[in-house]
Scaffold this motif. Structure first.
Motif, PDB file in Angstrom:
ATOM      1  N   TYR A 124     -13.067  -0.261  -7.335  1.00 41.70           N
ATOM      2  CA  TYR A 124     -14.408   0.237  -7.647  1.00 41.70           C
ATOM      3  C   TYR A 124     -15.238   0.675  -6.439  1.00 41.70           C
ATOM      4  N   ARG A 125     -14.807   0.319  -5.223  1.00 40.63           N
ATOM      5  CA  ARG A 125     -15.635   0.657  -4.061  1.00 40.63           C
ATOM      6  C   ARG A 125     -14.912   1.516  -3.037  1.00 40.63           C
ATOM      7  N   ALA A 126     -13.609   1.736  -3.230  1.00 41.45           N
ATOM      8  CA  ALA A 126     -12.865   2.565  -2.275  1.00 41.45           C
ATOM      9  C   ALA A 126     -13.480   3.958  -2.203  1.00 41.45           C
ATOM     10  N   GLY A 127     -13.628   4.448  -0.991  1.00 42.83           N
ATOM     11  CA  GLY A 127     -14.254   5.748  -0.765  1.00 42.83           C
ATOM     12  C   GLY A 127     -15.682   5.638  -0.302  1.00 42.83           C
ATOM     13  N   SER A 128     -16.317   4.506  -0.577  1.00 37.13           N
ATOM     14  CA  SER A 128     -17.693   4.287  -0.140  1.00 37.13           C
ATOM     15  C   SER A 128     -17.719   3.988   1.356  1.00 37.13           C
ATOM     16  N   SER A 129     -18.795   4.376   2.000  1.00 33.68           N
ATOM     17  CA  SER A 129     -18.922   4.101   3.437  1.00 33.68           C
ATOM     18  C   SER A 129     -19.029   2.602   3.708  1.00 33.68           C
ATOM     19  N   SER A 130     -19.406   1.838   2.682  1.00 32.62           N
ATOM     20  CA  SER A 130     -19.552   0.388   2.852  1.00 32.62           C
ATOM     21  C   SER A 130     -18.275  -0.376   2.509  1.00 32.62           C
ATOM     22  N   TYR A 131     -17.247   0.332   2.056  1.00 31.60           N
ATOM     23  CA  TYR A 131     -16.011  -0.345   1.661  1.00 31.60           C
ATOM     24  C   TYR A 131     -15.253  -0.829   2.893  1.00 31.60           C
ATOM     25  N   ARG A 132     -14.815  -2.089   2.835  1.00 27.50           N
ATOM     26  CA  ARG A 132     -14.030  -2.674   3.911  1.00 27.50           C
ATOM     27  C   ARG A 132     -12.652  -3.043   3.368  1.00 27.50           C
ATOM     28  N   PRO A 133     -11.611  -2.363   3.818  1.00 31.25           N
ATOM     29  CA  PRO A 133     -10.264  -2.615   3.287  1.00 31.25           C
ATOM     30  C   PRO A 133      -9.833  -4.067   3.461  1.00 31.25           C
ATOM     31  N   LYS A 134      -9.215  -4.592   2.409  1.00 31.49           N
ATOM     32  CA  LYS A 134      -8.662  -5.943   2.441  1.00 31.49           C
ATOM     33  C   LYS A 134      -7.280  -5.919   1.802  1.00 31.49           C
ATOM     34  N   GLU A 135      -6.434  -6.801   2.253  1.00 28.27           N
ATOM     35  CA  GLU A 135      -5.083  -6.854   1.712  1.00 28.27           C
ATOM     36  C   GLU A 135      -5.110  -7.292   0.248  1.00 28.27           C
ATOM     37  N   SER A 162      -6.858   3.798  -2.115  1.00 27.26           N
ATOM     38  CA  SER A 162      -7.964   3.781  -1.154  1.00 27.26           C
ATOM     39  C   SER A 162      -8.281   5.169  -0.606  1.00 27.26           C
ATOM     40  N   GLY A 163      -7.399   6.144  -0.896  1.00 27.34           N
ATOM     41  CA  GLY A 163      -7.617   7.499  -0.393  1.00 27.34           C
ATOM     42  C   GLY A 163      -7.724   8.525  -1.503  1.00 27.34           C
ATOM     43  N   PRO A 164      -6.615   9.187  -1.865  1.00 25.69           N
ATOM     44  CA  PRO A 164      -6.669  10.253  -2.877  1.00 25.69           C
ATOM     45  C   PRO A 164      -7.230   9.822  -4.228  1.00 25.69           C
ATOM     46  N   LEU A 165      -7.026   8.556  -4.612  1.00 22.58           N
ATOM     47  CA  LEU A 165      -7.490   8.091  -5.924  1.00 22.58           C
ATOM     48  C   LEU A 165      -8.773   7.261  -5.844  1.00 22.58           C
ATOM     49  N   ALA A 166      -9.411   7.236  -4.700  1.00 20.71           N
ATOM     50  CA  ALA A 166     -10.653   6.466  -4.564  1.00 20.71           C
ATOM     51  C   ALA A 166     -11.721   7.019  -5.509  1.00 20.71           C
ATOM     52  N   PRO A 167     -12.462   6.145  -6.200  1.00 18.62           N
ATOM     53  CA  PRO A 167     -13.443   6.622  -7.178  1.00 18.62           C
ATOM     54  C   PRO A 167     -14.768   7.078  -6.570  1.00 18.62           C
ATOM     55  N   ILE A 168     -14.989   6.741  -5.298  1.00 16.05           N
ATOM     56  CA  ILE A 168     -16.269   7.058  -4.656  1.00 16.05           C
ATOM     57  C   ILE A 168     -16.083   8.199  -3.661  1.00 16.05           C
ATOM     58  N   GLU A 169     -17.059   9.089  -3.622  1.00 14.00           N
ATOM     59  CA  GLU A 169     -17.102  10.143  -2.604  1.00 14.00           C
ATOM     60  C   GLU A 169     -18.411   9.977  -1.842  1.00 14.00           C
ATOM     61  N   SER A 170     -18.302   9.879  -0.524  1.00 19.80           N
ATOM     62  CA  SER A 170     -19.482   9.587   0.290  1.00 19.80           C
ATOM     63  C   SER A 170     -19.600  10.572   1.444  1.00 19.80           C
ATOM     64  N   ASP A 226     -27.183   7.635   0.442  1.00 18.05           N
ATOM     65  CA  ASP A 226     -27.653   6.654  -0.544  1.00 18.05           C
ATOM     66  C   ASP A 226     -27.454   7.144  -1.977  1.00 18.05           C
ATOM     67  N   GLU A 227     -26.726   8.256  -2.151  1.00 18.32           N
ATOM     68  CA  GLU A 227     -26.401   8.764  -3.484  1.00 18.32           C
ATOM     69  C   GLU A 227     -24.915   9.123  -3.540  1.00 18.32           C
ATOM     70  N   GLU A 228     -24.089   8.133  -3.306  1.00 20.61           N
ATOM     71  CA  GLU A 228     -22.649   8.362  -3.330  1.00 20.61           C
ATOM     72  C   GLU A 228     -22.194   8.723  -4.746  1.00 20.61           C
ATOM     73  N   TRP A 229     -21.220   9.605  -4.795  1.00 16.61           N
ATOM     74  CA  TRP A 229     -20.686  10.068  -6.086  1.00 16.61           C
ATOM     75  C   TRP A 229     -19.696   9.042  -6.614  1.00 16.61           C
ATOM     76  N   ASP A 230     -19.814   8.686  -7.905  1.00 15.54           N
ATOM     77  CA  ASP A 230     -18.977   7.652  -8.513  1.00 15.54           C
ATOM     78  C   ASP A 230     -18.285   8.227  -9.751  1.00 15.54           C
ATOM     79  N   LEU A 231     -16.968   8.276  -9.719  1.00 17.63           N
ATOM     80  CA  LEU A 231     -16.180   8.840 -10.823  1.00 17.63           C
ATOM     81  C   LEU A 231     -16.518   8.185 -12.152  1.00 17.63           C
ATOM     82  N   PHE A 232     -16.587   6.867 -12.174  1.00 16.65           N
ATOM     83  CA  PHE A 232     -16.789   6.153 -13.433  1.00 16.65           C
ATOM     84  C   PHE A 232     -18.199   6.360 -13.981  1.00 16.65           C
TER      85      PHE A 232
END
Length: 332
Positions: free
Chosen positions: A205-216, A229-237, A243-249
């Motif tokens: 739900y947060r991949a693609g956001s500038s605030s997303y921090r990758p975790k295993e 985390s890349g091509p299928l990330a739901p967020i575009e930033s 402060d208005e990131e695009w969210d697929l869902f």
């Protein structure tokens, strides 16, 4: 004299045939008049649909008169290019073809072929046959993706060409729709719903956001993690100051799925996919292929949305190299 008797016999036979024909015509007229006075009840569209519902429930083995449950799946897939310019829809009252590049339901194995080939439906038409809020139908639903395409019974060449598999945006939307429905079904039925692992939830739900921090994410391959985390990330930033990131869902899910009442909406899946397909077309078409209204709608999408939609419009392919290495017993 014998010749006269023969002619006489022929005349009698001819008269008998004429009398028989007259009798049949009279009977036919009487039957016609009777049907005009007492016509047979009309086989309505509603009755045809009900019969189709019963046939499908028999086919998957959930009707009380059917045998044991069958391994029939309802595949959500992308209609491929074909020489017929689309496939016919099996819904009893639908006379429209399923256009190439549109989303469809493939019931496989199908009901109408002796060879068990798939039956195709518009997603909206199929929603008139099944109630996905019932687990006996919901559990048969399967999106065609790089991970499930082997279940579809396709030729290897079709898989290599990327036919039938959902594009990235449709894959994420269908899986999110299924997860939302499953959560509400569990809530309605009083079944405990296990929460997602926090790292996995962040990835979804947060991949693609500038605030997303990758975790295993335990149990996930590196290739799958890179995709999500890349091509299928739901967020575009556009970066940390966006402060208005695009969210697929948020953009395309047809409902919020906040309460069990949302289970009563029969066309939430088709509405979601229809909205996504329209956006895909707008984002991919050049200006000269769009109407004035289309140009205006595309302009309103904005550069960030168009960038995200184009990214998610690609089809994630299976990892053929990893599959080959696994077949040899070698780690990828």
């Amino acid at each position: 004299m014998p010749r006269k008797r023969k002619n006489h016999s022929r005349n009698v036979e001819s008269e008998d045939r004429a009398a028989e024909l007259e009798r049949r015509w009279q009977l036919a007229r009487e039957m016609e008049e009777r049907f005009e006075e007492h016509p047979l009840p009309e086989y309505t569209e509603a009755e045809r649909i009900e019969d189709s519902k019963l046939a499908l429930s028999n086919h998957i083995g959930i009707d009380e008169h059917s045998g044991p449950p069958n391994t029939v799946l309802f595949f959500v897939e992308l209609a491929p290019s074909s020489s017929q310019r689309g496939s016919g829809c099996r819904f009893v009252t639908c006379d429209k073809k399923i256009d190439e590049g549109n989303y469809r339901i493939a019931v496989y194995p199908g009901m109408y072929s002796m060879y068990g080939s798939a039956d195709f439906y518009h997603v909206g038409c199929f929603e008139k046959l099944v109630d996905f809020s019932k687990v006996e139908y919901f559990n048969h639903l399967q999106p065609v993706t790089r991970r499930t395409v082997a279940l579809r019974g396709l030729k290897g060449s079709s898989i290599c060409d990327g036919n039938y598999m959902l594009d990235g945006g449709a894959e994420r939307l269908v899986l999110e729709w299924m997860a939302s429905m499953e959560r509400l079904i569990a809530q309605r039925d009083g079944v405990h719903d296990e929460p997602l692992d926090p790292a996995f939830s962040d990835l979804l739900y947060r991949a693609g956001s500038s605030s997303y921090r990758p975790k295993e994410v335990k149990g996930m391959t590196h290739s799958e993690y890179r995709l999500l985390s890349g091509p299928l990330a739901p967020i575009e930033s556009d970066g940390p100051e966006d402060d208005e990131e695009w969210d697929l869902f948020k953009e395309f899910m047809s409902m919020d799925f906040r309460g069990v009442e949302d289970l009563k909406e029969p066309h939430s899946l088709s509405r979601t996919l229809s909205a996504w397909r329209t956006a895909k077309i707008l984002a991919s078409y050049d200006e000269d292929r769009l109407t004035e209204k289309g140009k205006e709608t595309k302009k309103n999408l904005g550069e960030k949305a168009i960038r995200a939609i184009r990214r998610l419009s690609s089809i994630p392919m299976p990892d053929f190299q990893a599959a080959f290495l696994r077949s040899l017993g070698t780690k990828a």
